[in-house]
Design a protein around this motif. Structure first.
Motif, mmCIF file in Angstrom:
data_model
loop_
_atom_site.group_PDB
_atom_site.id
_atom_site.type_symbol
_atom_site.label_atom_id
_atom_site.label_comp_id
_atom_site.label_asym_id
_atom_site.label_seq_id
_atom_site.Cartn_x
_atom_site.Cartn_y
_atom_site.Cartn_z
ATOM 1 N N ARG A 2 79.939 44.167 59.899
ATOM 2 C CA ARG A 2 78.864 43.886 59.187
ATOM 3 C C ARG A 2 78.862 42.629 59.766
ATOM 4 N N ARG A 3 77.460 41.324 59.357
ATOM 5 C CA ARG A 3 76.731 40.062 58.813
ATOM 6 C C ARG A 3 77.357 39.150 58.262
ATOM 7 N N LEU A 4 77.904 38.225 58.103
ATOM 8 C CA LEU A 4 78.367 36.873 56.877
ATOM 9 C C LEU A 4 77.154 37.277 55.639
ATOM 10 N N SER A 5 77.978 36.921 55.010
ATOM 11 C CA SER A 5 76.851 36.546 53.891
ATOM 12 C C SER A 5 76.470 34.910 54.408
ATOM 13 N N PHE A 37 78.486 35.468 64.599
ATOM 14 C CA PHE A 37 79.353 35.587 64.240
ATOM 15 C C PHE A 37 79.017 37.170 63.262
ATOM 16 N N ARG A 38 80.418 37.613 63.186
ATOM 17 C CA ARG A 38 80.826 39.542 61.883
ATOM 18 C C ARG A 38 81.296 39.092 61.684
ATOM 19 N N GLU A 39 82.155 40.239 60.442
ATOM 20 C CA GLU A 39 83.201 40.468 60.560
ATOM 21 C C GLU A 39 83.299 41.841 60.083
ATOM 22 N N ARG A 40 84.741 41.960 60.060
ATOM 23 C CA ARG A 40 85.574 43.176 59.519
ATOM 24 C C ARG A 40 86.995 42.656 59.436
ATOM 25 N N LYS A 41 87.059 43.245 58.308
ATOM 26 C CA LYS A 41 88.393 43.393 56.585
ATOM 27 C C LYS A 41 89.070 42.432 56.978
ATOM 28 N N ALA A 59 83.070 54.355 66.586
ATOM 29 C CA ALA A 59 83.512 54.434 65.127
ATOM 30 C C ALA A 59 84.108 54.075 64.233
ATOM 31 N N PRO A 60 83.750 52.929 63.467
ATOM 32 C CA PRO A 60 84.475 51.714 62.642
ATOM 33 C C PRO A 60 85.959 52.248 63.135
#
Length: 180
Positions: A2-5, A37-41, A59-60
């Motif tokens: 997901r996108r970073l907040s 930049f993307r965030e995952r876990k 798929a994630p």
């Protein structure tokens, strides 16, 4: 992924600015395309936008990684850079420290840099400024935080700490068991 907040983006950019200053813009708008930049876990990945579209088709549950991991968010909410970001930080680094060959090994074992091991330092480096650490052969070997400014380094005694260790290329070997 997901996108970073906004808060996360601010933390990541503040950390990168500490090392490469205004050159952060050059990481996003590159000659070979736009990057993001993307965030995952809890981990932050640096990925080309064209590759991001491909990663979205998987798929994630089946996606282990994508792009280059720049760092992760700690449980306390701070952002910590990983050594995998070194190849992207080194070309844009504004403040650098070169180590004598006798001090390289100690730095690669995770120790701070003493003045006795300092080969040279970029002029006008402020105290607590992020620095990229190089060998005397101009090979980036890690990064850290300047414990003393350039002017303070000149008067420091040989055993005083000049650079606090943050990350080095020896981490791959030291933490081999915990990476997976």
């Amino acid at each position: 992924m997901r996108r970073l907040s906004e808060e996360q983006t601010k933390l990541v950019f503040e950390k990168l600015t500490k090392y490469i200053g205004e050159n952060v813009k050059l990481l996003i708008d590159r000659a070979d395309g736009n990057y993001c930049f993307r965030e995952r876990k809890g981990r932050v990945y640096y990925v080309a936008e064209k590759n991001l579209g491909l990663a979205l088709t998987i798929a994630p549950d089946h996606l282990m990684s994508f792009g280059t991991c720049f760092g992760k968010f700690t449980k306390s909410g701070k952002f910590r850079l990983h050594i995998t970001a070194l190849q992207y930080l080194a070309p844009y680094a504004q403040h650098k420290i070169w180590l004598k060959s006798s001090a390289e090994q100690q730095f690669l074992y995770g120790h701070h840099v003493a003045k006795a091991g300092l080969g040279k330092i970029t002029e006008n480096t402020a105290q607590y400024q992020g620095v990229v650490v190089y060998s005397m052969n101009d090979i980036p070997i890690g990064f850290g935080v300047a414990a003393k400014s350039t002017s303070d380094c000149k008067q420091a005694d040989p055993m005083s700490t000049i650079c606090f260790h943050e990350a080095d290329i020896g981490e791959y070997i030291r933490s081999e068991d915990t990476l997976l």
